[in-house]
Design an enzyme around this catalytic site. Structure first.
Site, PDB file in Angstrom:
ATOM      1  N   ASP A  19     -18.447 -28.334  39.695  1.00  6.55           N
ATOM      2  CA  ASP A  19     -19.246 -29.163  38.788  1.00  6.55           C
ATOM      3  C   ASP A  19     -18.779 -28.873  37.363  1.00  6.55           C
ATOM      4  O   ASP A  19     -18.056 -27.903  37.114  1.00  6.55           O
ATOM      5  CB  ASP A  19     -20.740 -28.826  38.944  1.00  6.55           C
ATOM      6  CG  ASP A  19     -21.610 -29.618  37.975  1.00  6.55           C
ATOM      7  OD1 ASP A  19     -21.453 -30.853  37.914  1.00  6.55           O
ATOM      8  OD2 ASP A  19     -22.418 -29.012  37.244  1.00  6.55           O
ATOM      9  N   SER A  20     -19.255 -29.695  36.436  1.00  2.00           N
ATOM     10  CA  SER A  20     -18.939 -29.466  35.029  1.00  2.00           C
ATOM     11  C   SER A  20     -19.603 -28.184  34.505  1.00  2.00           C
ATOM     12  O   SER A  20     -19.261 -27.705  33.435  1.00  2.00           O
ATOM     13  CB  SER A  20     -19.406 -30.662  34.201  1.00  2.00           C
ATOM     14  OG  SER A  20     -20.781 -30.894  34.438  1.00  2.00           O
ATOM     15  N   CYS A  82     -20.475 -32.853  41.001  1.00  2.00           N
ATOM     16  CA  CYS A  82     -20.789 -33.562  39.753  1.00  2.00           C
ATOM     17  C   CYS A  82     -20.739 -35.075  39.989  1.00  2.00           C
ATOM     18  O   CYS A  82     -19.738 -35.599  40.486  1.00  2.00           O
ATOM     19  CB  CYS A  82     -19.748 -33.153  38.715  1.00  2.00           C
ATOM     20  SG  CYS A  82     -19.933 -33.941  37.131  1.00  2.00           S
ATOM     21  N   GLU A 161     -31.372 -27.551  31.032  1.00  2.00           N
ATOM     22  CA  GLU A 161     -30.668 -26.287  30.748  1.00  2.00           C
ATOM     23  C   GLU A 161     -31.473 -25.377  29.828  1.00  2.00           C
ATOM     24  O   GLU A 161     -31.290 -24.167  29.827  1.00  2.00           O
ATOM     25  CB  GLU A 161     -29.264 -26.573  30.196  1.00  2.00           C
ATOM     26  CG  GLU A 161     -28.413 -27.194  31.293  1.00  2.00           C
ATOM     27  CD  GLU A 161     -26.928 -27.172  31.051  1.00  2.00           C
ATOM     28  OE1 GLU A 161     -26.477 -26.512  30.095  1.00  2.00           O
ATOM     29  OE2 GLU A 161     -26.210 -27.829  31.820  1.00  2.00           O
TER      30      GLU A 161
HETATM   31  N1  DGL Z   1     -22.821 -32.641  36.222  1.00  3.99           N
HETATM   32  C1  DGL Z   1     -22.956 -33.850  35.449  1.00  3.99           C
HETATM   33  C2  DGL Z   1     -23.267 -35.022  36.406  1.00  3.99           C
HETATM   34  O1  DGL Z   1     -23.798 -34.849  37.482  1.00  3.99           O
HETATM   35  C3  DGL Z   1     -24.015 -33.707  34.374  1.00  3.99           C
HETATM   36  C4  DGL Z   1     -23.616 -32.788  33.233  1.00  3.99           C
HETATM   37  C5  DGL Z   1     -22.420 -33.304  32.464  1.00  3.99           C
HETATM   38  O2  DGL Z   1     -22.517 -34.307  31.734  1.00  3.99           O
HETATM   39  O3  DGL Z   1     -21.373 -32.685  32.602  1.00  3.99           O
HETATM   40  O4  DGL Z   1     -22.971 -36.139  36.085  1.00  3.99           O
END
Ligand code: DGL
Length: 280
Positions: A19-20, A82, A161
Site C-alpha cells: 500500500d502507499s 491500495c 491517520e
Molecule cells: N491507500 C490509498 C487508497 O486506498 C489512500 C492513501 C493515499 O492516497 O495514498 O487509495
C-alpha cells in the site's frame, strides 16, 4: 486476476501485500483473519504517500518498484491493497509479473453489483480512484444500466491517520461529503479507499441502515483465499513455532507506522524495516 502463465511457489511461501502507507493494513488485517496460516510480507510506501493525488505514471512506477521488491522476498502472490494503485497500475503489474496479482477494486465492484437492488451505487475514494472511473467500468461490465456516483473524500485519510475515528470533526466532514450521495438515494456504498473501513461506523450512521456498505478489504481477502485454493497454494498448516509469520517494510521512518499498525491490529508489531525502494 489469475494470469495464464503463473509461477507457482510452495504453499508456505508468504503473501506480499503493499500500500502507499498504513491504510493497506486494513487489507492485511482481513487476510490475517480469514487465512490465519498464511505468512505475510507487508510493504508500506511511507516515504511517498499519498498516492491518491498523484498521476497514473507515478503510481504505476512506484507500484512496479514495490512488486519487484516483494518478489525478492519470494512471495507467492501480490495483493495490491491500495485502491489508487489497483485503479492505476494493476493491468501493468499483471503484464509484468509472473505470479498472481490481485487488486482491491474488482472484488469490491463485484459485491456492490450483486448487492444493489435499486441500481444506484455510490463510491467514495481518493481523487485518483474516482477520476479513473475504474469502479464504474467494472460495475457496468457486470451489471449494465446501473448508475454509479463517485465522490472523492480526500480529508478522510488524514483524519483516520490522526486517530479521529469517532470524532465530531470527522462526523461533520463526512456529512458534507456524503450529502450528495444521500440526495440521489443510493442503496449501496463502496468504501473505496484503504482507510475508510476504519470510519465505517461514522459513514454507516450518516448513510442510514438502508444503505449497504461494501468493504473491498474484506472482499479481497475472500477472493484471495478462493484464488489460492484453486491454485493449490493455500497454506494448510500453521507456521512453525517461533518462525516469523508477519514481516513489515517501509520506505521511511518506522515509528509512526508501528504505532498505527498496533492501534488496528492485535498482534504486537515490534518492528518494520526501512528500505530504499528507489533501488528496485
Ligand atoms: N491507500 C490509498 C487508497 O486506498 C489512500 C492513501 C493515499 O492516497 O495514498 O487509495
Amino acid at each position: 486476476m489469475i494470469q495464464d502463465m503463473v509461477k507457482t511457489y510452495p504453499k508456505d511461501a508468504p503473501i506480499g501485500v503493499f500500500d502507499s502507507g498504513v491504510g493497506g493494513l486494513t487489507v492485511f488485517r482481513e487476510i490475517m483473519r480469514q487465512m490465519p496460516n498464511e505468512k505475510i510480507v507487508y510493504f508500506g510506501d511511507t516515504a511517498r504517500v499519498p498516492y491518491g493525488s498523484k498521476s497514473k505514471e507515478t503510481v504505476t512506477r512506484y507500484s512496479k518498484q514495490i512488486a519487484r521488491f516483494l518478489q525478492t522476498q519470494n512471495v507467492k502472490t501480490i495483493v495490491v491493497a491500495c485502491n489508487t494503485a489497483s485503479a492505476y497500475a494493476l493491468e501493468e503489474l499483471e503484464a509484468e509479473i509472473d505470479i498472481p496479482v490481485i487488486g482491491v477494486v474488482k472484488p469490491g465492484a463485484k459485491v456492490a453489483a450483486e448487492s444493489t437492488v435499486n441500481g444506484k451505487i455510490g463510491v467514495i475514494a481518493t481523487e485518483a480512484t474516482i477520476g479513473s472511473k475504474i469502479y464504474s467500468q467494472y460495475i457496468e461490465e457486470l451489471k449494465p444500466g446501473v448508475s454509479i456516483s463517485g465522490k472523492a473524500c480526500p480529508l478522510f485519510v488524514p483524519l483516520v491517520e490522526e486517530g479521529l475515528l469517532q470524532d465530531p470533526v470527522t462526523d461533520e466532514i463526512a456529512r458534507r461529503y456524503l450529502a450528495e450521495l444521500i440526495d440521489i438515494d443510493i442503496d449501496t456504498l463502496i468504501l473505496g479507499c484503504t482507510h475508510y473501513p476504519l470510519i465505517r461506523s461514522t459513514v454507516g450512521k450518516i448513510m442510514g441502515e438502508k444503505v449497504t456498505l461494501v468493504n473491498p478489504a474484506y472482499e479481497t481477502a475472500r477472493e484471495l483465499k478462493e484464488m489460492l485454493g484453486k491454485l493449490g497454494m493455500l497454506n494448510d498448516s500453521a507456521p512453525a513455532l517461533g518462525s516469523e509469520q508477519y514481516r513489515f517494510y517501509v520506505s521511511d521512518k518506522a515509528d509512526k507506522f508501528i504505532r498505527f499498525a498496533n492501534s488496528i491490529i492485535k498482534y504486537g508489531i515490534l518492528s518494520a524495516k526501512q528500505i530504499n525502494i528507489e533501488e528496485y
